[in-house]
Structure formats: C-alpha cells, structure tokens
Enzyme design. Structure first.
Site, short mmCIF file in Angstrom:
data_model
loop_
_atom_site.label_atom_id
_atom_site.label_comp_id
_atom_site.label_asym_id
_atom_site.label_seq_id
_atom_site.Cartn_x
_atom_site.Cartn_y
_atom_site.Cartn_z
N GLY A 148 0.81 -1.22 0.00
CA GLY A 148 0.00 0.00 0.00
C GLY A 148 0.85 1.26 0.00
N ARG A 175 1.36 -5.91 -5.03
CA ARG A 175 1.39 -6.78 -3.85
C ARG A 175 1.89 -8.19 -4.17
NH1 ARG A 175 -0.91 -4.44 0.59
NH2 ARG A 175 -2.19 -2.59 0.23
N ASP A 229 6.15 -4.78 6.67
CA ASP A 229 6.78 -5.95 7.29
C ASP A 229 6.82 -7.16 6.36
OD1 ASP A 229 4.00 -5.99 7.56
OD2 ASP A 229 4.03 -7.22 9.36
N ASP A 230 5.73 -7.40 5.62
CA ASP A 230 5.73 -8.54 4.69
C ASP A 230 6.71 -8.32 3.54
OD1 ASP A 230 3.95 -10.10 6.09
OD2 ASP A 230 2.19 -9.43 4.97
N LYS A 278 8.30 1.09 5.38
CA LYS A 278 7.14 1.86 4.95
C LYS A 278 5.85 1.26 5.50
CE LYS A 278 4.55 0.29 2.43
NZ LYS A 278 3.67 -0.47 1.55
N THR A 279 4.99 2.05 6.09
CA THR A 279 3.59 1.70 6.32
C THR A 279 2.95 2.81 7.14
OG1 THR A 279 1.97 0.23 7.36
CG2 THR A 279 4.15 0.20 8.31
N ASP A 299 0.41 2.41 8.84
CA ASP A 299 -0.16 1.80 10.05
C ASP A 299 0.75 1.95 11.28
OD1 ASP A 299 -2.22 1.06 8.45
OD2 ASP A 299 -1.91 -1.09 8.60
N MET A 359 -7.70 3.91 9.39
CA MET A 359 -6.92 2.75 8.98
C MET A 359 -6.06 2.20 10.11
SD MET A 359 -5.63 2.85 5.05
CE MET A 359 -6.72 2.20 3.80
N GLY A 360 -5.69 0.95 9.97
CA GLY A 360 -4.88 0.26 10.96
C GLY A 360 -5.48 -1.09 11.27
N GLU A 376 -7.62 8.56 2.02
CA GLU A 376 -7.35 10.00 2.08
C GLU A 376 -5.94 10.31 2.60
OE1 GLU A 376 -11.80 9.48 2.91
OE2 GLU A 376 -9.93 8.45 3.39
#
Length: 547
Positions: free
Chosen positions: A77, A141, A171-172, A198-199, A201, A246-247, A421
C-alpha cells in the site's frame, strides 16, 4: 501535466539530511545481532544473512565512487514519502558516480519478475520530488517468495547490470526482501538487497526503527479531518460522529489521532483484546459516555474506531479464525449455496461457542465475515463497517435505556472512514526529510557492500541534522509465526503497548475527554513557517522518546 501552486513550490523544497550523510561516508559496525525470537530457526533459514552487525554512518575523509546500477521496487500500500526515498537514492548514487543508473520496476515486485521497468532519469525524478503517492513507478502486492521468481528477476538484473535491489515496503515486503537477499547470497550471485520501512499503520517499528515512513503524514491528514468534524460537531451539537481510521493489525493511527484531537472516545484494539471484551461490553462503554453527556445537555460527540477492531474482540477473533479454516477447507462446497443455506452451513460446521457468537451478529456483518476474503484467505476487515455496526448497536441499547429511564437524550449518528485520504498526501516536512535520508542511507548501504539490511534513521525527535543514519539486519527483526497453516519467518508486527508512554498519556486523559468537550483542531499540514509547527514529529514519537 498541469501543476498546482503547492506542487510547484513544494518541488523546490530541499529535504534536510543528517550531518553524517551530508558529505563522504563510511560505516561504523556494532556488535553481532540475533533475531527477536526463535533464534535457532531463523539462523537455520538465513545462514548467510544472520547475525550481521548494526551499522551507523559516520563522516569519512574520502568519498566512495563506487560504480553501481540500482533497481528500486515500491511494494504494498501507498505511504506518503515513497517518492522521496527514490529521490534520495537517486541523488546519492549520482553523487557517488554520475555514471550510476537507477531503474524502477513497474507496479511492484511483479515488475522485477515480469521484466517491466523504466530508467529513472533526472527529468523523471525531478517531477516527483516531495510529492505523495507511488505513481512514479506504481506499486503492487506480488510476494517474492519462490525460486522461479528469484531466478526470473535475476535475468533482468544481469541484463541491466544491476548491483542491488531496494525494496520499499512494510513488514511482509521486507520479509520478502530478506528471503531474496538470503537466496542471492547463498547462490553467490553478487546481488545485494536492501529494505526501507514503509507503512502508514505504524506497526513496522522496534528498538532500531523508530517509525515507519508515512505514519506522520497520514496521522496529520486524518487528524486535520477529525478536527474539522469535531468543530462541526461542536457547532451543530446534534450528532455523534463515528470515525473509523486505517490500521488493521495495530491501533497506532487511532491512538495518534486521539492524542492530536482529543475526541470523546477512542477505542484501542489491543486493550479490547487484553481485557477480553465482548462487543456488548464495548457498546455499553460507549453508551455510558453518550448517556452521561446527554444528561449534561450534550447530545453530540466523536468516537474514533480502529479499522481492525472487530478482529481484536476475542470472541469474534476466535470465530474469524475458525471461519478462515472452515472456508479454506470447504469453500468450494459453500460458495454455490444460496444465502440462507450458506448461513445454515456455517452454523452447522462451527463449534458451539463460535456458532453462538455468529448468531448474535447483525446479518450484514455475519455475511461479511463469511464471504469476502483477501488473496491470503483473511477477512477483509476494511469492508466491515464497524463504525456503523457500533452506532446501530448503541442506538438499540439507548432505546432500551430510555424505556428504563437511564437515558434522557436524543441520539443521531454520522459515519466516516478515513483510509485512502491519508495514503498519498503530500508528505509532511518530517516524512519528506525522513524518506530522503532513508533513500540516501540505502545508497550508502549498497556502496558499502551490505545486503539483507534495512535502511534506518534514528534520533528523529531531534532536528534533522542530528539524526543518526545507518542500517539494521532484517533478520534481527524476525520471528516465526503461523501463516496459512504453516510456520514462516516474518518481521514481528509492533502493536500498541499498553504500558507504553503514548497509551498511558491517552489513558490518563480519556475519562475527562469522554465527559467534557476537549477537542483540539490541528488544521492542515504546514510546510513553511516556524519549525515547531512545520517539523514536529507525531505525539507518539515524542512520548516514546520522552521529548
């Protein structure tokens, strides 16, 4: 392409770099490392990249002029700042040697496997400086985990004379980077692999990674919107706003937005799980706050709900786990049945406890749990309208309480989901600087012969020139977890720590916020102006580092 005034002005912003990255650089190595858990298993799986030292960049007397072509991949993402990782990497490899080239693989890891790429020239890179999104090369992905993918990727790596691949992901994706690095090292192919954290979350962090990029910008973007809603809420004084953010796996975004905006209620999934709360207990907790405020004449409020809440309610979590297993094994039998037959099929095949939980859920939620799955076979929690589920259950409970004389107000709800957003907003100064430093660090890790490392930047609550840049072996962050029925090496996700400073700060104030109207209105991200406004880190980061 037409540009906005902000895009034009923002393109001229020169990100700030840590002192150690401003000139010639050399590596200072620390002690050997080990994985956070399951040391023997991780070491056995990664014999060539396990146990390497943490490295820090320090000024050098002589510049490194290494000749190297580099490939870069955006994975998973979007997160604000990704383009600045690319620009930092580009600028640094060109500074090391103008002959160096950067190749972007199109639409994520699949671009490497399918040989879909473009050379990133100065003209292209300059168009994307300090911009949000991943549209320079796109993201995807595709998981890099099979030998045939590694070998197929190697063909284009050899063709383009690429020395290293940089994978920007969560993480993945960084777990995949570690697997790829180990494979190429074992085969002695001479191809380095570097990761970047990166994320939005915020769940890719640990003792070495203080924050993942994009979290700062996303939280500030959502907090602006939440603050706007709070001001509207306090102006109209007739709605309860249920705001999902999100999260999926962690509540870092919800908690950070709460610290920035001081809503009446913020649910934290990790606390719900620890206290073994049921859905009904959560609804009762919400209704108590709604009823108290109504008694004071305040029939309005704001509630922040983390996206992954439903999976953290233990009874529903157990139900989801059994549903995942059931549908993985018997999905073909199930999918062609009509709605009622599907419901009966599930109830007949679930354990008694989970069948009882399934029966208590509203029909649309039960259906979402039993139908939609992501490519990994998991429930797509972002599709479950938890905010509407909670408000509907509150409405029903308050109607009961009104009959009993326990509630005297009027209840009307509005619903919001803030997700996309925040993922491609123009990065804050913090993320613009942080990402540029990460890209620069990735280039230096390659130039210094490292593989299986993640670029890191620390001391991030200090001014940018005092940041400490370096790299950490990805194996250091790994443990074994069950995925799709198998034990696999993965980077451990960081959940909200209930004994951590950010949660404790929130917990100390939330009772007051529930009763009073204590809203804070952060406003939009500021790019120019006083440093304390423009360059401030998240509340989470400041509290974690006690600054």
């Amino acid at each position: 392409m037409e540009k906005s005034a902000l895009q034009i002005a923002r393109a001229a912003y020169q990100p700030k770099l840590p002192k150690a990255l401003q000139g010639a650089v050399k590596v200072k190595e620390g002690e050997p490392t080990q994985s956070v858990a399951d040391q023997e298993e991780i070491k056995k799986l990664f014999p060539n990249t396990y146990g390497m030292p943490i490295v820090e960049f320090v000024p050098a007397d002589e510049a490194n002029t290494t000749r190297m072509n580099v490939g870069i991949i955006l994975s998973g993402g979007q997160a604000p700042g990704g383009h600045n990782v690319i620009t930092g990497l580009f600028d640094q490899i060109k500074k090391l040697n103008p002959e160096n080239r950067l190749y972007g693989f199109i639409l994520g890891p699949g671009g490497l496997v399918d040989h879909n790429y473009m050379e990133l020239t100065k003209e292209i890179v300059d168009e994307y400086r300090n911009t949000g999104g991943f549209d320079m090369i796109g993201s995807g992905r595709t998981k890099l985990e099979k030998v045939d993918q590694f070998e197929k990727g190697l063909e284009i790596i050899r063709q383009l004379d690429i020395k290293a691949i940089v994978i920007i992901g969560g993480d993945d994706s960084n777990t995949n980077a570690c697997v790829l690095a180990e494979y190429y090292a074992a085969k002695q192919y001479g191809v380095q692999v570097i990761g970047c954290p990166k994320t939005i979350d915020g769940d890719l962090k640990n003792s070495q990674i203080e924050t993942s990029f994009g979290f700062d910008t996303a939280c500030k973007t959502y907090s602006e919107l939440i603050g706007n809603i709070e001001r509207d809420c306090n102006s109209a004084r007739k709605y309860w706003h249920f705001i999902k953010v999100m999260g999926r796996s962690a509540s870092h975004i919800a908690l950070e937005c709460a610290l920035q905006t001081q809503p009446n209620i913020c649910l934290v999934s990790e606390e719900v799980e620890k206290n073994d709360m049921t859905l009904n207990q959560i609804v009762d907790q919400l209704c108590e706050a709604i009823a108290y405020r109504a008694a004071q004449g305040n029939n309005f409020g704001t509630v922040i709900v983390p996206e992954g809440l439903i999976e953290f309610i233990p009874a529903i979590g157990r139900l989801i786990q059994e549903l995942n297993d059931l549908l993985a094994a018997h999905g073909a039998d199930y999918k062609d049945l009509d709605k009622e037959a599907q419901r009966e099929y599930i109830l007949a095949h679930l354990s008694k406890e989970n069948a009882a939980t399934f029966e208590t859920l509203p029909e649309d939620v039960a259906r979402q749990l039993s139908l939609d799955r992501d490519p990994h076979g998991n429930v797509q929690v972002s599709l479950i309208e938890t905010e509407k589920l909670l408000s509907a259950m509150c409405e029903a409970r308050l109607a009961e309480w009104k009959k009993e004389g326990k509630y005297v107000g009027k209840f009307a709800a509005q619903h919001h989901f803030f997700g996309y957003e925040g993922r491609c907003a123009a990065p804050s100064n913090f993320d613009a600087d942080y990402c540029y430093a990460l890209g620069t660090s990735a280039a230096q890790l390659i130039a210094n012969g490292k593989t299986g490392y993640m670029a890191i930047v620390k001391n991030t609550t200090a001014p940018a020139d005092e940041w400490i840049a370096g790299g950490v072996p990805i194996t250091m962050m790994m443990n074994m977890e069950r995925r799709n029925g198998e034990m696999k090496p993965v980077i451990r996700k960081a959940l909200v720590e209930l004994d951590g400073a950010p949660f404790k700060c929130f917990a100390a104030q939330r009772d007051l916020w529930a009763k009073e109207t204590c809203y804070v209105y952060p406003g939009p991200i500021q790019y120019w102006g006083p440093s304390e406004v423009c360059d401030q880190p998240t509340k989470t980061l400041a509290l974690e580092q006690a600054k």
